[in-house]
Design a protein around this motif. Structure first.
Motif, PDB file in Angstrom:
ATOM      1  N   GLY A 152       0.765  -0.617  -0.081  1.00  0.00           N
ATOM      2  CA  GLY A 152      -0.140  -0.405   0.232  1.00  0.00           C
ATOM      3  C   GLY A 152       0.832   1.030  -0.325  1.00  0.00           C
ATOM      4  N   SER A 153       2.335   1.486   0.929  1.00  0.00           N
ATOM      5  CA  SER A 153       2.695   2.747   0.676  1.00  0.00           C
ATOM      6  C   SER A 153       3.469   2.373  -0.414  1.00  0.00           C
ATOM      7  CB  SER A 153       4.174   2.544   1.349  1.00  0.00           C
ATOM      8  OG  SER A 153       4.900   1.419   1.234  1.00  0.00           O
ATOM      9  N   VAL A 154       3.733   1.501  -1.530  1.00  0.00           N
ATOM     10  CA  VAL A 154       4.390   1.618  -2.718  1.00  0.00           C
ATOM     11  C   VAL A 154       3.229   2.237  -3.593  1.00  0.00           C
ATOM     12  CG1 VAL A 154       5.113   0.741  -4.818  1.00  0.00           C
ATOM     13  CG2 VAL A 154       6.049  -0.299  -1.992  1.00  0.00           C
ATOM     14  N   LEU A 155       1.782   2.189  -3.253  1.00  0.00           N
ATOM     15  CA  LEU A 155       1.395   2.358  -3.871  1.00  0.00           C
ATOM     16  C   LEU A 155       0.899   4.279  -4.162  1.00  0.00           C
ATOM     17  CD1 LEU A 155      -2.235   0.509  -4.745  1.00  0.00           C
ATOM     18  CD2 LEU A 155      -0.692   1.309  -6.483  1.00  0.00           C
ATOM     19  N   ILE A 156       1.016   4.101  -2.392  1.00  0.00           N
ATOM     20  CA  ILE A 156       0.732   5.773  -2.241  1.00  0.00           C
ATOM     21  C   ILE A 156       1.838   6.515  -2.858  1.00  0.00           C
ATOM     22  CG2 ILE A 156       1.294   7.168  -0.228  1.00  0.00           C
ATOM     23  CD1 ILE A 156      -0.696   5.537   1.089  1.00  0.00           C
ATOM     24  N   SER A 157       2.972   6.170  -2.946  1.00  0.00           N
ATOM     25  CA  SER A 157       4.346   6.644  -3.377  1.00  0.00           C
ATOM     26  C   SER A 157       4.556   7.002  -4.630  1.00  0.00           C
ATOM     27  CB  SER A 157       5.925   6.158  -3.593  1.00  0.00           C
ATOM     28  OG  SER A 157       5.961   5.658  -2.062  1.00  0.00           O
ATOM     29  N   LYS A 158       3.961   6.161  -5.824  1.00  0.00           N
ATOM     30  CA  LYS A 158       3.225   5.729  -7.063  1.00  0.00           C
ATOM     31  C   LYS A 158       2.406   6.808  -7.200  1.00  0.00           C
ATOM     32  CE  LYS A 158       2.694   3.098 -11.195  1.00  0.00           C
ATOM     33  NZ  LYS A 158       3.557   3.884 -11.416  1.00  0.00           N
TER      34      LYS A 158
END
Length: 232
Positions: free
Chosen positions: A70-76
């Motif tokens: 989820g944090s990777v998605l937020i970053s993207k």
């Protein structure tokens, strides 16, 4: 609501978000790890002897991994937009800024919620099948009461995590930093899943509910005044 759903579809298409393959690979990896630990005797001191132990282990691995996802998605979806200043172009569209960012955050929350719930159910079911048909290493029986409690726990876990998974947004936006976003998610997931002498913070409903609400508050505060903020 229809316009928000349309924005979500457009956002996923724009960023070419297709995580099904990554989720499947992750679920298979978790399943193989649990089989390795519980069924091969590689860890003789393993606590994974009963179905309750096995299911709890699955919950921990799934929650940690997909909160980090989820944090990777937020970053993207969000942090990269601010970091590369492409958010200024995004906000030129004749669409309210709040709706644009809300659509992005909904993608993250729904991803965490769905993947945690579905992964918990599928991996746990696969382990039950493996124990029944291939190698009996887990003691106890799978009763209706156990199934009901585990499905309920998986659902609650998914809902809480959908909120908690938004907390890294706060750290990422402060410095417009992708590493800060991901590292904060790792730290939060690690603390929640750590075992402090048979006490696990993530198992406390009050703690999970509070952190879930903190995540929702972070999302709200991030978009509350966005219509008037200078994003340059």
């Amino acid at each position: 609501m229809k316009s928000l759903l349309k924005l979500i579809r457009l956002e996923m298409r724009k960023n070419k978000i297709n995580l099904l393959r990554a989720v499947l690979i992750t679920d298979v990896a978790i399943l193989l790890l649990m089989i390795l630990i519980a069924f091969t005797g590689i860890d003789e001191a393993s606590d994974f002897n009963t179905y309750a132990d096995i299911f709890e282990g699955v919950h921990i691995f799934v929650k940690v991994i997909f909160m980090i996802f989820g944090s990777v998605l937020i970053s993207k979806l969000v942090i990269d937009e601010y970091k590369n200043n492409t958010v200024t172009v995004l906000f030129m569209y004749p669409i309210p800024r709040k709706k644009l960012i809300a659509a992005k955050l909904l993608i993250v929350s729904l991803f965490i919620l769905i993947t945690i719930f579905v992964s918990n159910v599928l991996i746990s079911a696969a382990l039950v099948g493996f124990n029944h048909y291939i190698k009996e290493a887990i003691t106890g029986e799978v009763t209706l009461k156990l199934i009901t409690s585990q499905v309920t726990m998986s659902a609650l876990d998914a809902v809480y995590s959908a909120g908690i998974g938004l907390i890294p947004l706060f750290f990422g936006l402060r410095k417009k930093s992708v590493p800060a976003t991901i590292v904060s998610a790792v730290l939060i997931a690690s603390i929640l899943s750590s075992d402090f002498g048979n006490f696990r913070l993530g198992n406390q409903v009050g703690v999970s509910l509070f952190l879930g609400l903190v995540g929702v508050a972070v999302a709200y505060l991030s978009i509350r005044n966005i219509e008037y903020q200078d994003v340059a």
